[in-house]
Every structure is written in structure tokens, then in C-alpha cells.
Write a protein that holds these residues in place. Structure first.
Motif, mmCIF file in Angstrom:
data_model
loop_
_atom_site.group_PDB
_atom_site.id
_atom_site.type_symbol
_atom_site.label_atom_id
_atom_site.label_comp_id
_atom_site.label_asym_id
_atom_site.label_seq_id
_atom_site.Cartn_x
_atom_site.Cartn_y
_atom_site.Cartn_z
ATOM 1 N N GLN A 56 29.163 40.953 36.630
ATOM 2 C CA GLN A 56 29.000 39.638 37.241
ATOM 3 C C GLN A 56 29.669 38.575 36.379
ATOM 4 O O GLN A 56 29.391 38.456 35.193
ATOM 5 N N TRP A 84 30.199 31.180 35.251
ATOM 6 C CA TRP A 84 30.846 29.969 34.738
ATOM 7 C C TRP A 84 29.748 29.080 34.180
ATOM 8 O O TRP A 84 28.878 28.622 34.910
ATOM 9 N N PRO A 110 26.408 32.304 38.085
ATOM 10 C CA PRO A 110 27.285 33.318 38.689
ATOM 11 C C PRO A 110 28.268 32.695 39.673
ATOM 12 O O PRO A 110 27.914 31.796 40.446
ATOM 13 N N VAL A 111 29.513 33.153 39.611
ATOM 14 C CA VAL A 111 30.564 32.662 40.507
ATOM 15 C C VAL A 111 31.377 33.840 41.015
ATOM 16 O O VAL A 111 31.406 34.909 40.400
ATOM 17 N N ASP A 112 32.050 33.618 42.145
ATOM 18 C CA ASP A 112 32.987 34.616 42.630
ATOM 19 C C ASP A 112 34.407 34.202 42.216
ATOM 20 O O ASP A 112 34.600 33.186 41.554
ATOM 21 N N GLU A 113 35.386 35.000 42.607
ATOM 22 C CA GLU A 113 36.762 34.758 42.142
ATOM 23 C C GLU A 113 37.330 33.449 42.682
ATOM 24 O O GLU A 113 38.020 32.717 41.972
ATOM 25 N N VAL A 114 37.023 33.118 43.922
ATOM 26 C CA VAL A 114 37.553 31.891 44.521
ATOM 27 C C VAL A 114 36.964 30.665 43.819
ATOM 28 O O VAL A 114 37.679 29.708 43.498
ATOM 29 N N THR A 115 35.659 30.694 43.572
ATOM 30 C CA THR A 115 35.014 29.570 42.894
ATOM 31 C C THR A 115 35.544 29.434 41.470
ATOM 32 O O THR A 115 35.748 28.319 40.983
ATOM 33 N N LEU A 116 35.774 30.556 40.802
ATOM 34 C CA LEU A 116 36.335 30.515 39.451
ATOM 35 C C LEU A 116 37.700 29.841 39.464
ATOM 36 O O LEU A 116 37.999 29.002 38.608
ATOM 37 N N GLN A 169 36.991 44.850 35.600
ATOM 38 C CA GLN A 169 36.496 43.514 35.929
ATOM 39 C C GLN A 169 36.997 42.477 34.923
ATOM 40 O O GLN A 169 37.362 41.368 35.291
ATOM 41 N N LYS A 200 40.674 41.775 35.743
ATOM 42 C CA LYS A 200 40.834 40.928 36.924
ATOM 43 C C LYS A 200 40.521 39.471 36.602
ATOM 44 O O LYS A 200 41.222 38.560 37.038
ATOM 45 N N THR A 201 39.468 39.249 35.824
ATOM 46 C CA THR A 201 39.090 37.884 35.470
ATOM 47 C C THR A 201 40.154 37.244 34.578
ATOM 48 O O THR A 201 40.505 36.078 34.758
#
Length: 141
Positions: free
Chosen positions: A72, A75, A79-85, A113, A116-117
Motif C-alpha cells: 500500500q 502520501w 493511503p493513495v492510489d497511483e492517480v492521486t500520487l 510495487q 512502479k512507485t
């Protein structure tokens, strides 16, 4: 002006004239296309509502991206997803001077993971990036 209606020996012509049949079929096709009702179906989607109160703000000094052992991404602890990041990283680029970004993956987090981040962070062209937690491996080598 003479027309050939068959062979010279008086036999009838064996070919059928299909031009009127094609004309009728085209007219019917156009009529069917015109009379078909327009499909007006809609897919209802519940979109998230932007709320300034509960969204983690972008800190103008430093921000922290963490990845826990389950994969997970967070930020500043939320917790955030890829779009929010990506959106938060774009916001950090608009702040002058640009805030520091601290990246701290858990040692048990999957490499996929983490990779990807890091790719999302690299594509956002963040100028100030620091890795947190690497000092624990200082004496291993």
C-alpha cells in the motif's frame, strides 16, 4: 435500335434482371435504419467528490511517500492510489521552492510495487528526492 433478348435461335433469356430487386432492398434497408430507435442507455458512475477538508495536503517543506509490506502506497501517512500520487506530485512542482520528497519503502515490500512507485515519481520530474531508511543497511556491506 435492336436489343438482344436471347440467342439467335429463338430461346428465351435465362438471366434474371436483379436491378429492381437491389433497388427494393436498398430502400428497405434505409427505411429500417431510419426507424430504429436511438439507444440511449447510460452507465451510472459514482465519482469521488473533491473535499478540501479530509484530503491530505501537500506540505510546502517536505512530503513522504511510504510503501508498507502489503504494497500500500501512502502520501504523508494517508493511503493513495497511483492517480492521486501523480496529482500530489504535480502539486509539489507548482510550489516555490519545491518541497523535498522522502521515499521510504518497507524492507518487506515487493520490489515490483516499489519499482512502479519510483517510475511514477521519476515521470513527474521531481527535483528533490531522498531515500529514507537506507542507513540501516550501512553496516551490512
Amino acid at each position: 435500335m435492336s436489343m438482344s433478348a436471347g440467342s439467335d435461335d429463338g430461346e428465351p433469356m435465362m438471366e434474371m434482371n436483379t436491378t429492381p430487386l437491389i433497388d427494393v432492398m436498398l430502400v428497405l434497408l434505409i427505411m429500417f435504419i431510419i426507424t430504429i430507435p436511438i439507444q440511449t442507455h447510460a452507465v451510472k458512475v459514482d465519482l469521488p467528490v473533491n473535499s478540501k477538508n479530509n484530503a491530505p495536503q501537500v506540505d510546502p517543506q517536505k512530503n513522504k511517500v511510504t510503501i508498507d509490506a502489503a504494497g500500500q502506497v501512502a502520501w504523508n501517512g494517508s493511503p493513495v492510489d497511483e492517480v492521486t500520487l501523480r496529482q500530489y506530485l504535480e502539486q509539489t512542482k507548482t510550489i516555490q521552492p519545491e518541497p523535498e520528497l522522502h521515499f521510504q519503502p518497507d524492507p518487506q515490500a515487493r520490489y515490483d510495487q516499489v519499482d512502479k512507485t519510483l517510475a511514477v515519481i521519476k515521470r513527474s520530474n521531481v527535483g528533490k528526492l531522498g531515500f529514507i531508511g537506507n542507513e540501516q543497511y550501512r553496516n551490512d556491506f
